[in-house]
Scaffold this motif. Structure first.
Motif, mmCIF file in Angstrom:
data_model
loop_
_atom_site.group_PDB
_atom_site.id
_atom_site.type_symbol
_atom_site.label_atom_id
_atom_site.label_comp_id
_atom_site.label_asym_id
_atom_site.label_seq_id
_atom_site.Cartn_x
_atom_site.Cartn_y
_atom_site.Cartn_z
ATOM 1 N N GLN A 45 0.854 -1.184 0.000
ATOM 2 C CA GLN A 45 0.000 0.000 0.000
ATOM 3 C C GLN A 45 0.893 1.238 0.000
ATOM 4 O OE1 GLN A 45 -2.242 -1.085 3.633
ATOM 5 N NE2 GLN A 45 -4.088 -0.869 2.375
ATOM 6 N N LEU A 46 0.368 2.302 -0.573
ATOM 7 C CA LEU A 46 1.102 3.569 -0.605
ATOM 8 C C LEU A 46 0.698 4.441 0.573
ATOM 9 C CD1 LEU A 46 1.171 4.749 -4.339
ATOM 10 C CD2 LEU A 46 3.127 4.203 -2.891
ATOM 11 N N GLU A 47 1.671 4.985 1.239
ATOM 12 C CA GLU A 47 1.409 5.944 2.313
ATOM 13 C C GLU A 47 1.989 7.289 1.921
ATOM 14 O OE1 GLU A 47 2.803 6.476 6.910
ATOM 15 O OE2 GLU A 47 1.701 4.661 6.370
ATOM 16 N N TYR A 48 1.204 8.337 2.110
ATOM 17 C CA TYR A 48 1.646 9.677 1.733
ATOM 18 C C TYR A 48 2.272 10.383 2.929
ATOM 19 C CZ TYR A 48 1.545 14.536 0.207
ATOM 20 O OH TYR A 48 1.891 15.833 -0.115
ATOM 21 N N ILE A 49 3.489 10.894 2.744
ATOM 22 C CA ILE A 49 4.171 11.677 3.768
ATOM 23 C C ILE A 49 4.230 13.117 3.278
ATOM 24 C CG2 ILE A 49 6.313 11.987 5.064
ATOM 25 C CD1 ILE A 49 6.903 9.027 4.540
ATOM 26 N N PRO A 50 3.596 14.039 3.953
ATOM 27 C CA PRO A 50 3.602 15.438 3.477
ATOM 28 C C PRO A 50 5.015 15.959 3.290
ATOM 29 C CG PRO A 50 2.040 15.157 5.277
ATOM 30 C CD PRO A 50 2.813 13.880 5.181
ATOM 31 N N ALA A 51 5.157 16.890 2.317
ATOM 32 C CA ALA A 51 6.473 17.455 2.008
ATOM 33 C C ALA A 51 7.078 18.099 3.256
ATOM 34 C CB ALA A 51 6.328 18.496 0.906
ATOM 35 N N SER A 52 8.339 17.842 3.438
ATOM 36 C CA SER A 52 9.030 18.412 4.590
ATOM 37 C C SER A 52 9.721 19.716 4.193
ATOM 38 C CB SER A 52 10.062 17.424 5.138
ATOM 39 O OG SER A 52 11.029 17.133 4.149
ATOM 40 N N ILE A 53 9.694 20.675 5.077
ATOM 41 C CA ILE A 53 10.320 21.977 4.837
ATOM 42 C C ILE A 53 11.306 22.231 5.980
ATOM 43 C CG2 ILE A 53 9.930 24.455 4.561
ATOM 44 C CD1 ILE A 53 7.107 23.827 3.664
ATOM 45 N N LYS A 54 12.490 22.675 5.628
ATOM 46 C CA LYS A 54 13.466 22.979 6.656
ATOM 47 C C LYS A 54 14.118 24.324 6.356
ATOM 48 C CE LYS A 54 17.323 20.510 4.461
ATOM 49 N NZ LYS A 54 18.300 19.402 4.606
ATOM 50 N N VAL A 55 14.688 24.905 7.375
ATOM 51 C CA VAL A 55 15.397 26.179 7.250
ATOM 52 C C VAL A 55 16.889 25.897 7.151
ATOM 53 C CG1 VAL A 55 15.926 28.383 8.355
ATOM 54 C CG2 VAL A 55 13.628 27.409 8.554
ATOM 55 N N ILE A 56 17.522 26.438 6.141
ATOM 56 C CA ILE A 56 18.979 26.334 6.008
ATOM 57 C C ILE A 56 19.588 27.620 6.552
ATOM 58 C CG2 ILE A 56 20.903 26.150 4.394
ATOM 59 C CD1 ILE A 56 19.132 24.523 2.572
ATOM 60 N N GLU A 57 20.282 27.490 7.646
ATOM 61 C CA GLU A 57 20.915 28.660 8.264
ATOM 62 C C GLU A 57 22.398 28.662 7.878
ATOM 63 O OE1 GLU A 57 21.286 30.827 12.648
ATOM 64 O OE2 GLU A 57 20.256 28.891 12.427
ATOM 65 N N THR A 58 22.779 29.606 7.052
ATOM 66 C CA THR A 58 24.153 29.686 6.563
ATOM 67 C C THR A 58 25.005 30.491 7.548
ATOM 68 O OG1 THR A 58 23.387 29.588 4.277
ATOM 69 C CG2 THR A 58 25.623 30.394 4.641
ATOM 70 N N VAL A 59 26.073 29.916 8.002
ATOM 71 C CA VAL A 59 26.977 30.572 8.954
ATOM 72 C C VAL A 59 28.305 30.818 8.249
ATOM 73 C CG1 VAL A 59 28.157 30.405 11.173
ATOM 74 C CG2 VAL A 59 25.868 29.399 10.882
ATOM 75 N N ARG A 60 28.783 32.077 8.248
ATOM 76 C CA ARG A 60 30.065 32.436 7.633
ATOM 77 C C ARG A 60 30.964 33.074 8.706
ATOM 78 N NH1 ARG A 60 29.756 36.306 3.194
ATOM 79 N NH2 ARG A 60 28.019 37.253 4.342
ATOM 80 N N PRO A 61 31.884 32.330 9.280
ATOM 81 C CA PRO A 61 32.761 32.899 10.321
ATOM 82 C C PRO A 61 33.626 34.030 9.755
ATOM 83 C CG PRO A 61 32.874 30.504 10.303
ATOM 84 C CD PRO A 61 32.155 30.909 9.067
ATOM 85 N N LYS A 62 33.883 35.018 10.588
ATOM 86 C CA LYS A 62 34.782 36.114 10.236
ATOM 87 C C LYS A 62 36.139 35.893 10.930
ATOM 88 C CE LYS A 62 31.224 39.710 9.759
ATOM 89 N NZ LYS A 62 30.779 41.044 10.259
ATOM 90 N N TYR A 63 37.214 36.231 10.216
ATOM 91 C CA TYR A 63 38.557 36.073 10.773
ATOM 92 C C TYR A 63 39.307 37.403 10.676
ATOM 93 C CZ TYR A 63 37.565 31.094 10.472
ATOM 94 O OH TYR A 63 36.998 29.861 10.622
ATOM 95 N N ALA A 64 40.030 37.733 11.767
ATOM 96 C CA ALA A 64 40.797 38.990 11.800
ATOM 97 C C ALA A 64 42.156 38.739 12.463
ATOM 98 C CB ALA A 64 40.032 40.063 12.562
ATOM 99 N N CYS A 65 43.087 39.661 12.238
ATOM 100 C CA CYS A 65 44.436 39.580 12.796
ATOM 101 C C CYS A 65 44.479 40.356 14.120
ATOM 102 C CB CYS A 65 45.438 40.161 11.799
ATOM 103 S SG CYS A 65 47.115 40.278 12.441
ATOM 104 N N ARG A 66 44.958 39.709 15.194
ATOM 105 C CA ARG A 66 44.994 40.376 16.497
ATOM 106 C C ARG A 66 45.952 41.571 16.478
ATOM 107 N NH1 ARG A 66 42.308 37.581 20.291
ATOM 108 N NH2 ARG A 66 41.959 35.347 19.972
ATOM 109 N N HIS A 67 47.064 41.436 15.755
ATOM 110 C CA HIS A 67 48.034 42.524 15.696
ATOM 111 C C HIS A 67 47.431 43.744 14.982
ATOM 112 C CE1 HIS A 67 51.850 44.611 15.375
ATOM 113 N NE2 HIS A 67 51.622 44.742 14.067
ATOM 114 N N CYS A 68 46.782 43.468 13.852
ATOM 115 C CA CYS A 68 46.190 44.577 13.088
ATOM 116 C C CYS A 68 45.037 45.223 13.843
ATOM 117 C CB CYS A 68 45.709 44.094 11.728
ATOM 118 S SG CYS A 68 47.065 43.557 10.644
#
Length: 516
Positions: free
Chosen positions: A139-162
């Motif tokens: 038998q076929l069972e229907y699973i409703p479409a799943s929706i998710k949030v993609i949270e993009t994380v972009r780390p920042k890098y800096a020089c301590r001396h500067c």
């Protein structure tokens, strides 16, 4: 003043002429009324060429049909009819009822339904039962479409001396990933889903808004509409490539249908359609399957002329005069001619066989030949058409010429006959090249998804929206014609196009190059 005896014959002749004209007009109006009622209330589907075989019992009708033709045509018809009856259709093989198996690629969950341990004891001898087999069902069972949030994380890098010495602290961060619509919450997968829901399945945006609301997501219709327009800008490169390929084809089909644009002052704008190839992929054919929509604010001859430019191949169309302005070799549509004779047949007295029956029967023979040529090469189709179809066309032309003097022009049968005579050179042109079809049904089938979708969303708000719709319909219908799943194709394009520059090739993104 009493007329003299010499005037009476002239007056009587004049009255007879007037009575004849009035009778013709009454008959014409009666036919128009019957046709209007038939179009309003009768089934809208047109009988196919195969179904027409069931309409005519040639063995019984041969004598009545022969009376409507010249002796030479009747003799030729009889030979054709006898030949057809000697090779009856084979009965279809009996098919066992039952459903098709479900795809093996679908994920499966096995659920074991067993008897209890107490039941596994034999009621006769009280011995233990052993397992001898099993029964399985799916038998076929229907699973409703799943929706998710993609949270993009972009780390920042800096020089301590500067950080201590520089006035402004420089930092490094990964570039923003390419996206079809920058700074939007919509990913390529979401956009592809919304596009296919509307343009493949005819689901208007306001209904999609309600579907997202059921999942607690609030996306307004205006945002969705803007997304569609922004996506169409990416896809213009693809549809431009479609057009370049289309204009290289030997034969093209064309059609047009009205569309309502709210911001336009005019009552109707038009969606023009141009296509080549077949409705579905054919491994034996080198012709590319392309379906291209072109929105224009009018139905003027300048529209196809501008689109086709200097195209000089075969252009298969209906009888619309605008196509005469192009440089293409025009080919007519026997399906249109057949419909006019079907209209004439529908207003004939019941139980009577008339000229419409003869014409439909003769056109059916032309279609029967085309059915035999389905798997042939263009060269083979040309040769067999010259051998089999050309003589039948000559007979039909002779009958049309003779019948045109026997029927009132303002009658259903007269309209059908004179339509064929006026379009004859175009109707008969399909035998000149094996790449050309007998009718323009390819274009009519290609434009049907737009017509069905229009019944759901009714209109476009702006010209920009209508042009975006033309581009999106072109992508979906061309993908379908090449055996590519539209959702997969749209998603791939939205992933790939933002990563490519204007100089990068996109030939690998053509639907005939994409694995569906």
């Amino acid at each position: 003043m009493t007329p003299t005896s010499s005037q009476l014959p002239d007056d009587i002749a004049e009255l007879k002429k007037i009575i004849g004209q009035l009778q013709d007009e009454i008959q014409f109006l009666r036919e128009q009324s019957n046709l209007a009622r038939r179009r309003q209330f009768a089934a809208s589907s047109e009988k196919s060429a195969d179904q027409l075989e069931l309409i005519f019992n040639e063995a019984e009708a041969i004598e009545a049909l022969a009376e409507l033709t010249e002796d030479t045509c009747a003799e030729a018809d009889s030979a054709t009819i006898i030949e057809a009856t000697e090779t009856p259709n084979k009965p279809a093989a009996d098919k066992k009822p039952g459903r098709k198996p479900l795809p093996a690629s679908l994920p499966r969950e096995e659920r074991l339904i067993d008897i209890t341990e107490e039941q596994k004891i034999c009621p006769c001898c009280q011995g233990a039962l052993h397992r001898v087999g099993e029964e399985r069902s799916e038998q076929l069972e229907y699973i409703p479409a799943s929706i998710k949030v993609i949270e993009t994380v972009r780390p920042k890098y800096a020089c301590r001396h500067c950080e201590k010495t520089a006035e402004e602290t420089p930092f490094l961060i990964a570039p923003v990933p390419s996206s079809p619509i920058p700074k939007s919450i919509a990913t390529a997968s979401l956009l592809a889903q919304i596009i296919c829901n509307k343009y493949q399945f005819g689901l208007p945006l306001y209904r999609q808004v309600m579907l997202f609301q059921q999942s607690g997501i609030d996306i307004d219709r205006r945002s969705m509409a803007n997304w569609m327009i922004n996506c169409s800008a990416w896809f213009e490169r693809i549809t431009d490539a479609f057009k370049n390929h289309l204009l290289q084809q030997i034969a093209i089909h064309a059609d047009e249908t009205p569309i309502k644009v709210i911001d336009e002052d005019r009552e109707k704008s038009y969606m023009w359609l141009y296509c080549s190839g077949a409705d579905s992929p054919n491994a034996k054919s080198s012709i590319k399957n392309i379906v291209l929509y072109d929105f224009q604010p009018s139905r003027a001859a300048a529209c196809p002329k501008a689109f086709l430019q200097n195209y000089a191949g075969y252009l298969q169309v209906d009888g619309y005069a605008a196509y005469e302005q192009t440089q293409a070799k025009l080919v007519g549509c026997f399906a249109h001619a057949r419909r006019k004779f079907m209209d004439a047949q529908s207003v004939q007295p019941k139980g009577k066989i008339g000229k419409a029956d003869w014409a439909l029967n003769h056109i059916q023979k032309l279609y029967a030949i085309e059915k035999q040529l389905a798997d042939k090469t263009p060269a083979q189709r040309f040769a067999l058409r010259q051998e089999k179809s050309a003589p039948l066309l000559a007979q039909l032309k002779s009958w049309l010429d003779k019948s045109s003097h026997e029927v009132p022009p303002k009658s259903a049968i007269g309209a059908a006959i004179f339509y064929c005579l006026n379009q004859w050179d175009k109707l008969a042109a399909y035998v000149q090249n094996g790449h050309v079809q007998i009718d323009n049904n390819r274009a009519e089938r290609a434009i049907k998804p737009f017509v069905i979708g229009r019944k759901n969303w009714l209109f476009s708000a702006t010209n920009r929206g209508a042009r975006a719709s033309a581009i999106l319909y072109s992508l979906i219908e061309t993908a379908k014609a090449n055996g590519v799943e539209p959702l997969h194709y749209i998603h791939k394009l939205l992933d790939e196009l933002p990563r490519r520059t204007a100089d990068d090739s996109i030939e690998d993104l053509m639907p005939w190059a994409v694995v569906g």
